[in-house]
Scaffold this motif. Structure first.
Motif, short mmCIF file in Angstrom:
data_model
loop_
_atom_site.label_atom_id
_atom_site.label_comp_id
_atom_site.label_asym_id
_atom_site.label_seq_id
_atom_site.Cartn_x
_atom_site.Cartn_y
_atom_site.Cartn_z
N VAL A 260 0.80 -1.29 -0.18
CA VAL A 260 0.11 0.01 0.02
C VAL A 260 0.91 1.21 0.09
O VAL A 260 0.74 2.14 -0.83
CB VAL A 260 -1.13 0.02 1.11
CG1 VAL A 260 -1.87 1.09 1.40
CG2 VAL A 260 -2.10 -1.08 1.09
N LYS A 261 2.06 1.37 0.90
CA LYS A 261 2.78 2.32 1.00
C LYS A 261 3.57 2.57 -0.55
O LYS A 261 3.54 3.65 -0.99
CB LYS A 261 4.01 2.23 1.88
CG LYS A 261 3.76 2.43 3.38
CD LYS A 261 5.12 2.71 3.92
CE LYS A 261 4.76 3.37 5.37
NZ LYS A 261 5.85 2.82 6.42
N ALA A 262 3.89 1.40 -1.34
CA ALA A 262 4.82 1.69 -2.44
C ALA A 262 3.86 2.13 -3.51
O ALA A 262 3.97 2.89 -4.45
CB ALA A 262 5.35 0.30 -2.75
N CYS A 263 2.38 1.54 -3.55
CA CYS A 263 1.32 2.31 -4.49
C CYS A 263 1.03 3.64 -4.20
O CYS A 263 0.89 4.25 -5.00
CB CYS A 263 0.15 1.31 -4.28
SG CYS A 263 0.55 -0.28 -4.87
N THR A 264 1.16 4.21 -2.88
CA THR A 264 0.86 5.37 -2.55
C THR A 264 1.96 6.28 -3.06
O THR A 264 1.90 7.41 -3.52
CB THR A 264 0.70 5.53 -0.93
OG1 THR A 264 -0.43 4.48 -0.53
CG2 THR A 264 0.08 6.94 -0.60
N LYS A 265 3.23 5.96 -2.99
CA LYS A 265 4.40 6.47 -3.54
C LYS A 265 4.27 6.71 -4.73
O LYS A 265 4.42 8.11 -5.15
CB LYS A 265 5.59 5.67 -2.95
CG LYS A 265 7.00 6.56 -3.25
CD LYS A 265 8.15 6.07 -2.28
CE LYS A 265 8.41 4.52 -2.84
NZ LYS A 265 9.72 4.10 -1.89
N ILE A 266 3.93 5.81 -5.71
CA ILE A 266 3.55 5.90 -7.01
C ILE A 266 2.38 7.01 -7.31
O ILE A 266 2.71 7.92 -8.23
CB ILE A 266 3.42 4.55 -7.60
CG1 ILE A 266 4.61 3.78 -7.75
CG2 ILE A 266 2.70 4.76 -9.04
CD1 ILE A 266 4.73 2.26 -8.18
N GLN A 267 1.61 6.90 -6.39
CA GLN A 267 0.44 7.86 -6.88
C GLN A 267 0.87 9.21 -6.54
O GLN A 267 0.58 10.22 -7.09
CB GLN A 267 -0.92 7.30 -5.82
CG GLN A 267 -2.06 8.04 -5.91
CD GLN A 267 -3.31 7.20 -5.82
OE1 GLN A 267 -3.70 6.17 -6.30
NE2 GLN A 267 -4.13 7.69 -4.59
N SER A 268 1.75 9.33 -5.29
CA SER A 268 2.27 10.86 -5.08
C SER A 268 3.04 11.20 -6.20
O SER A 268 3.16 12.57 -6.16
CB SER A 268 2.90 10.69 -3.65
OG SER A 268 4.32 10.30 -3.98
N GLN A 269 3.49 10.50 -7.13
CA GLN A 269 4.41 11.12 -8.02
C GLN A 269 3.58 10.93 -9.54
O GLN A 269 4.39 11.41 -10.53
CB GLN A 269 5.82 10.32 -8.25
CG GLN A 269 6.61 10.40 -7.12
CD GLN A 269 7.19 11.79 -7.00
OE1 GLN A 269 6.80 12.85 -7.51
NE2 GLN A 269 8.65 12.05 -6.29
N SER A 270 2.37 10.64 -9.29
CA SER A 270 1.69 10.65 -10.76
C SER A 270 0.26 11.19 -10.69
O SER A 270 0.50 12.28 -11.29
CB SER A 270 1.45 9.00 -11.22
OG SER A 270 0.79 8.28 -10.06
N THR A 271 -0.54 10.67 -10.07
CA THR A 271 -2.03 11.43 -9.94
C THR A 271 -2.16 12.22 -8.90
O THR A 271 -3.08 12.94 -8.64
CB THR A 271 -2.97 10.15 -10.08
OG1 THR A 271 -3.16 9.32 -9.20
CG2 THR A 271 -2.88 9.79 -11.71
N SER A 272 -1.58 12.07 -7.61
CA SER A 272 -1.76 12.52 -6.41
C SER A 272 -3.16 12.05 -5.97
O SER A 272 -3.58 10.97 -6.43
CB SER A 272 -1.92 14.07 -6.52
OG SER A 272 -0.66 14.51 -6.89
N ASN A 273 -3.72 12.91 -5.00
CA ASN A 273 -4.96 12.18 -4.34
C ASN A 273 -6.09 12.04 -5.53
O ASN A 273 -6.20 12.81 -6.21
CB ASN A 273 -5.36 12.99 -3.21
CG ASN A 273 -5.73 14.38 -3.65
OD1 ASN A 273 -5.13 15.21 -3.61
ND2 ASN A 273 -7.11 14.69 -3.94
N PRO A 274 -6.96 11.07 -5.11
CA PRO A 274 -8.26 10.93 -5.95
C PRO A 274 -8.99 12.24 -5.77
O PRO A 274 -8.93 12.68 -4.64
CB PRO A 274 -8.90 9.79 -5.81
CG PRO A 274 -8.22 9.22 -4.51
CD PRO A 274 -6.92 9.86 -4.43
N ASN A 275 -9.92 12.63 -6.57
CA ASN A 275 -10.72 13.74 -6.53
C ASN A 275 -11.27 13.92 -5.22
O ASN A 275 -12.03 12.88 -4.80
CB ASN A 275 -11.70 13.74 -7.77
CG ASN A 275 -12.91 14.79 -7.71
OD1 ASN A 275 -13.58 14.82 -6.56
ND2 ASN A 275 -12.80 15.58 -8.52
N SER A 276 -11.23 14.99 -4.57
CA SER A 276 -11.64 15.20 -3.21
C SER A 276 -13.48 15.01 -3.07
O SER A 276 -13.80 14.53 -1.99
CB SER A 276 -11.37 16.67 -2.56
OG SER A 276 -11.90 17.56 -3.65
#
Ligand code: PMP
Ligand code: GLU
Length: 401
Positions: A260-276
């Protein structure tokens, strides 16, 4: 002469999603006034329930319009944890959950997070169209496990074990399945869990259709059936199908903290958070009243029965009864070898073209799911459209005989 930019190898070899492509073509034809019966879309025809929309409107009015934590707001993660406990009896902590921009994005992040070039991922065939592409984009190698209609598309466990190598990193399971509607038995899920522990691979369990099941058993997956395999499982799900929220783009992952942490790291460098705003709506969907889910399921069941009944009356068509999701996947290969207007129907692509051109039915050729014998029809559409579609299909097939 204009300059042509050079693209990356990875995109040169990448095919666009065929399901989205057929749907877009059908919608385009419809907008141009062609009377298309669109049975291609894997998208519920229902509107998003009102209480979910209200939550989004509230969020908007309250100014909930800023960046959120990359892995999602605590409220949504708590709602995901609540769902997994309610439906699967599984407990997941906040750090074991990540929200994302749809289940598809979750799958993409997982592949990026766990695969090194050459790592293998076992994918049962027929598969959902995006699995091989997502694996390949991460440098992984899809290994295909053929499943047969004769066995209700169940897993051949001996063949599965025979495919496992040193490089096997993961197996993707999708139950209920897109495109077949098959649901794996608890016994098969148990065997998969045992194999994962024995050989040390991850089970990516795509549970996106888990609440559209027509038996009385309710959702299950490898983690719920084999508690010892919990940390081998990456649970992928989302609100698109269950709550008719395809456009809101919220999916989620539950699994071991390291992944989950690794996927979140990728997300932080690609799409950021999903739509609020969509996160607030998804939280309301998962933790609010669930009657909307059962009424949509009842409607899908009625449609499944209707379409199965119609298909069973058509010559040269055989179809395994779906146990969930909202697709039928009939074998139509008996029509291969026939022709129209001088064009030969040599496979599912040609058959789907014929149905679109001559009967104005949009469907997805089986080849997109890895098995050319079949064609996929979605029944996530109203009864009148389905009836019209089946009338046209029967006529068009009769004309080929
Ligand atoms: N898995 C399967 C099997 C699907 O059919 C879909 C539908 N597009 C998805 C994942 C992803 O859905 P979404 O990105 O809308 O959550
Ligand atoms: N999953 C749906 C389908 O199979 C939606 C399209 C897509 O995301 O590929 O039709």
């Amino acid at each position: 002469m204009s300059w042509i930019p050079t693209l990356a190898e990875r995109v040169k070899n990448l095919k666009p999603s065929p399901t989205l492509a057929v749907d877009a073509k059908a919608k385009r034809l419809k907008a141009n006034g062609v009377d298309i019966v669109n049975l291609s879309a894997g998208e519920p025809d229902f509107d998003t329930p009102e209480h979910i929309k209200d939550a989004a409107i509230r969020a908007l009015r309250e100014g909930f319009t800023k960046y959120t934590p990359v892995a999602g707001i605590p409220e949504l993660k708590a709602a995901v944890a609540g769902k997994l406990e309610r439906d699967y009896g599984l407990k997941y902590a906040n750090g074991e959950i990540m929200a994302s921009t749809g289940g598809k994005q979750v799958l993409y992040n997982i592949a990026q997070a766990i695969l090194d070039p050459g790592d293998e991922v076992i994918i049962p065939v027929p598969y959902w169209v995006s699995y091989p592409a997502i694996v390949e984009l991460a440098g992984g190698v899809p290994r295909f496990l053929q499943c047969e209609a004769d066995n209700g598309f169940s897993l051949d466990l001996n063949a599965l074990e025979g495919m496992i190598t040193e490089r096997t990193k993961a197996l993707i399971l999708n139950s209920p399945s897109n495109p077949t509607g098959a649901v794996y038995s608890a016994q098969d899920l148990r065997s998969v869990g045992e194999l994962a522990i024995k050989h040390g691979f991850m089970v990516i369990t795509d549970d996106i259709y888990d609440e559209i099941r027509f038996d009385d058993q309710g959702p299950d997956n490898v983690a719920s059936i084999v508690p010892e395999a919990r940390d081998y499982c990456l649970i992928v799900n989302g609100v698109s199908k269950t709550y008719a929220m395809t456009g809101w783009r919220i999916g989620y992952l539950a699994g071991p903290e390291a992944v989950v942490k690794a996927c979140t790291k990728i997300q932080s460098q690609s799409t950021s958070n999903p739509n609020s705003i969509a996160q607030k709506a998804a939280a309301a969907a998962l933790s609010g009243p669930q009657e909307c889910v059962s009424s949509m399921r009842d409607a899908f069941l009625e449609r499944r029965d209707f379409i199965m009944n119609r298909l069973s009356g058509m010559t040269g068509v055989s179809c395994v009864e779906p146990k969930g999701a909202f697709y039928v996947f009939p074998d139509m290969s008996s029509y291969f070898g026939s022709s129209y207007d001088g064009t030969s129907i040599d496979g599912s692509l040609a058959l789907a073209d014929y149905l679109l051109e001559k009967a104005q039915i949009a469907c997805v050729p089986g080849i997109a799911f890895g098995d050319d014998r079949f064609v996929r029809f979605s029944y996530a559409t109203d009864m009148n459209t389905l009836k019209k579609g089946m009338d046209r299909l029967e006529k068009a097939l009769n004309e080929l005989r």
